[in-house]
Design a protein around this motif. Sequence first.
Motif: not given
Length: 145
Positions: A136-145
């Motif tokens: 979940m942390y990695r998903l949240y930390s993904m760049p906004v596209s």
Amino acid sequence: MFRLARLGGQPDYTPPYYSWFDDVAPGTQFYKEINWLAEYGISGGWDEGNGQYTYRPLTTVKRDAMAAFLYRLAGQPEFTPPATSPFADVTTSTQFYKEITWLASVGISSGWDEGNGRFTYRPLNSVNRDAMAAFMYRLYSMPVS
């Protein structure tokens, strides 16, 4: 790109009077959240074959289903799964192949290094809470596209 609702404040959502699932009655713990998952297409539960669906709220989540939840939560981004799986235990016919390989492609899950350049995903293992936190942390930390 999606951002986790709790981090930005609770979503404005009123749960339905009747549950999406036969086994989740109003008053059930997490009734609102479970029905939110259904309404937004993140989880469809189990089709019991008689026009009824169940959620099975006390059943553990397997890693393959977790991949599907996260992919849907991310808004089902455009993604073409690879012709060859990055995981020795996941084939192109594995349920949620697209979602599992998407997790790998964006760096949310790399699976287990089995040595000799082989990685496994272990799709039917339950998701441990520590790993879920990392995903979940990695998903949240993904760049906004």
